[in-house]
Write a protein that holds these residues in place. Structure first.
Motif, PDB file in Angstrom:
ATOM      1  N   ALA A  17      -6.735 -15.616  19.961  1.00 30.29           N
ATOM      2  CA  ALA A  17      -6.634 -15.495  18.646  1.00 30.29           C
ATOM      3  C   ALA A  17      -7.935 -16.131  18.206  1.00 30.29           C
ATOM      4  N   SER A  18      -8.584 -16.885  18.940  1.00 34.01           N
ATOM      5  CA  SER A  18      -9.850 -17.638  18.286  1.00 34.01           C
ATOM      6  C   SER A  18     -11.132 -17.272  18.821  1.00 34.01           C
ATOM      7  N   GLU A  45       0.669 -10.991  15.147  1.00 33.41           N
ATOM      8  CA  GLU A  45       0.344 -12.425  14.630  1.00 33.41           C
ATOM      9  C   GLU A  45      -0.812 -12.940  15.529  1.00 33.41           C
ATOM     10  N   LEU A  49      -4.099 -13.798  13.425  1.00 40.37           N
ATOM     11  CA  LEU A  49      -4.839 -14.877  13.646  1.00 40.37           C
ATOM     12  C   LEU A  49      -6.150 -14.983  13.859  1.00 40.37           C
ATOM     13  N   THR A  52      -8.040 -14.048  10.745  1.00 43.87           N
ATOM     14  CA  THR A  52      -8.420 -14.812  10.090  1.00 43.87           C
ATOM     15  C   THR A  52      -9.348 -15.848  10.778  1.00 43.87           C
ATOM     16  N   SER A  53      -9.323 -16.294  11.816  1.00 45.35           N
ATOM     17  CA  SER A  53     -10.277 -16.894  12.658  1.00 45.35           C
ATOM     18  C   SER A  53     -11.791 -16.297  12.566  1.00 45.35           C
TER      19      SER A  53
END
Length: 614
Positions: A17-18, A45, A49, A52-53
């Motif tokens: 996610a990151s 999700e 994420l 967003t990251s």
């Protein structure tokens, strides 16, 4: 569905996610028993994420770039360099093919491309966009961001062929422009452009606007600094000018004090020149009217008419010393350590006025002495024996030795210039004054021709006009006033007859024209009357016909009455000369060649040739 996930799977999902690159979520979930619905939810999700990251990472980069720009703004040194860095950061973060900044000229309403990045055509830098043209006009007039995904098809604003050609040369398709604002004033536009069609997002517009705000601060600060520098320079120039003015006023005050002392202590004109040169730190030369010549004389003439100090070339200035219309001299100032300004020139003009006052004071003394000498001259030329009594003794009392005077000069000038003529001749060391409508001077010149030439030169320089001067010798013996009166009378008679002979500006002696004065004495009327009486028929014939009889008669008399020599001199046939002489005989009479008659006719012909209006 398992209620729990292994720690390694959770950690892997968080890393994916990151991560900057998208990870294999399906591979992480492959070893875990999950329902398809739960696995899809985890994948969704994770991607959310990650987006967003990514957005926050990009936002962090943008903020870092803006913070760097802000730090550079605080250390503003080179405006062009700082604008270049701003354009470079905007180019990197917005990610467009070309980024450039145009500065707006409020007077001409034009935009000039000042900084570019990503361009290939060298002509793009410095490109001028006329007012009301293209996307730039929309940004400036609307004071808001504007963009187009396809510039060639844009219809919201008029196109310009030169601008369209520049855009086409760069291959630009989509453009975004945001205004650089300083309060309510547009000072420029920051552009981002792609070489493909592109719809600019709100985030791109916002980011470019943020850089535009920084660029506006740079331009506005640079303008304010320039204005501040201009104001500082103007203040410094004003201060320097004030300092020079104060220094000039101090010099003027110093000169004023020195000149006042000179007036009170009976100083002379050379002392004024010395004081003026010392105060203005320059070379000052005082010149007499007689020594004025060349370009400097022209400068003095201009000063004489304007009453001001006038340029004389090569850093020199001239100022005339005047007493009314009379020119007493002039100052020549050559610029030295001090640059001449209005105060210095005005100081020189005041010095010229003081010099004129001193000269007038000296002239008053000289004029009083000259008046006495003029009265002495009048007594010497008087017919009254009582006035001539003891003349030698009275002359010696005034420092004049009559036995040293060798010539008398009679000068003819217009009545309004006689005073200046008398002033000019005061250096002759003998009596000078007005007598019977002329200026008369006694000199020590033994040669009357030299005396008349000297007087002519002196008076001509003073009056700047035609002058007649006639000299005559005198015995110079004490008591020989009869000879003086006779010679002065002969010179006066000569000066009166010269205009009849066509002379108006010359220096001669009375002996040069003795035959004319002996024949006619003073007066033009007698000359005209004589010519008319002797050869009037010839003059009348010439007036009615071709006007050739008088020239032929003159040539005939000048060639010893030889028809052959006369024909040769006039380039005529001998018979033509004989025919004209026969006509002259008819007009003058058969006896016109008798000696006495011939003499009078010869004189009349000579006078007719010399006289303009016989």
């Amino acid at each position: 569905m398992a209620d729990t996930l292994p720690v390694d799977v959770v950690v892997g999902l968080l890393r994916s996610a990151s991560a900057e690159r998208e990870a294999d979520v399906d591979g992480l979930l492959g070893g875990v028993s999950l329902a398809e619905e739960d696995a899809a939810r985890i994948r969704y999700e994770t991607r959310r994420l990650r987006a967003t990251s990514e957005r926050w990472r990009r936002r962090g980069q943008e903020l870092a770039a803006l913070f760097s720009s802000a730090r550079e703004l605080a250390q503003l040194r080179d405006v062009d360099e700082l604008l270049g860095r701003l354009v470079e950061r905007a180019h990197d973060l917005v990610g467009t093919d070309v980024t450039y900044l145009s500065e707006f000229d409020a007077d001409s309403r034009e935009l000039r491309v000042r900084t570019t990045l990503g361009t290939v055509a060298p002509s793009f830098l410095g490109l001028l966009v006329p007012p009301g043209v293209g996307l730039a006009s929309q940004v400036v007039e609307g004071r808001r961001p504007c963009w187009t995904s396809k510039y060639a098809a844009m219809t919201q604003a008029p196109h310009d062929s030169a601008i369209d050609a520049a855009v086409a040369a760069e291959g630009l398709v989509s453009l975004l422009g945001v205004p650089l604002m300083a309060g309510e004033e547009v000072i420029g536009v920051l552009f981002a452009a792609n070489r493909v069609e592109h719809a600019f997002s709100p985030e791109e517009i916002s980011l470019l606007s943020a850089f535009a705000d920084h660029a506006a601060i740079v331009l506005q600060t640079a303008r304010l600094l320039a204005r501040t520098q201009d104001s500082a320079d103007e203040a410094r120039r004003a201060y320097d000018q004030l300092a020079r003015h104060v220094e000039a006023m101090e010099r003027a005050s110093e000169v004023h004090g020195d000149l006042t002392s000179l007036v009170l202590q009976g100083g002379e004109a050379p002392d004024v020149a010395t004081a003026l040169g010392r105060a203005l730190r320059c070379h000052v030369e005082l010149l007499d009217p007689e020594s004025l010549e060349g370009p400097f004389a022209d400068a003095v003439d201009r000063s004489r008419h304007s009453g001001r100090c006038t340029p004389a070339g090569d850093g020199a200035y001239a100022v005339a010393v005047l007493a009314g219309p009379a020119l007493l001299g002039a100052f020549l100032l050559e610029e030295g350590d001090v640059e001449f300004g209005p105060v210095e020139l005005r100081t020189a003009e005041r010095a010229a006025q003081i010099t004129a006052l001193l000269n007038l004071k000296q002239d008053a003394v000289i004029e009083a002495e000259q008046r006495v000498r003029g009265d002495l001259l009048a007594d010497m030329l008087s017919d009254d024996p009582g006035r001539r009594a003891g003349i030698a003794t009275r002359a010696r009392a005034r420092g004049i030795r009559l036995d040293e005077l060798r010539s008398v000069v009679v000068v003819s000038v217009p009545a309004e210039l006689r005073r200046e003529a008398v002033r000019a001749l005061q250096r002759t060391a003998g009596p000078v004054g007005e007598h019977t409508g002329h200026v008369v001077a006694l000199t020590g010149h033994a040669d009357p021709a030299a005396a008349s030439a000297f007087a002519h030169a002196m008076v001509s320089r003073a009056v700047r006009g035609p002058v007649l001067a006639v000299g005559a010798s005198v015995t110079g013996a004490d008591g020989a006033t009869d000879d003086l009166r006779a010679q002065a009378g002969a010179a006066s008679a000569c000066v009166r007859i010269l205009p009849s002979l066509g002379l108006s500006d010359t220096a001669v002696t009375a002996d040069d024209y003795l035959p004319y004065t002996a024949l006619f004495g003073p007066g033009e009327a007698r000359v005209r009357s004589y010519v008319r009486r002797v050869i009037g028929p010839v003059l009348d014939w010439d007036a009615e016909h071709a006007g050739t009889l008088l020239p032929t008669l003159s040539a005939y008399l000048g060639n010893r009455m030889s028809p052959v020599a006369t024909a040769r001199a006039l380039h005529l046939h001998k018979n033509t000369v004989l025919q004209r002489m026969e006509r002259a005989t008819e007009l003058l009479g058969e006896n016109w060649q008798e000696p006495d008659r011939l003499f009078r006719i010869t004189v009349a012909v000579r006078l007719a040739n010399l006289t303009k209006n016989p």
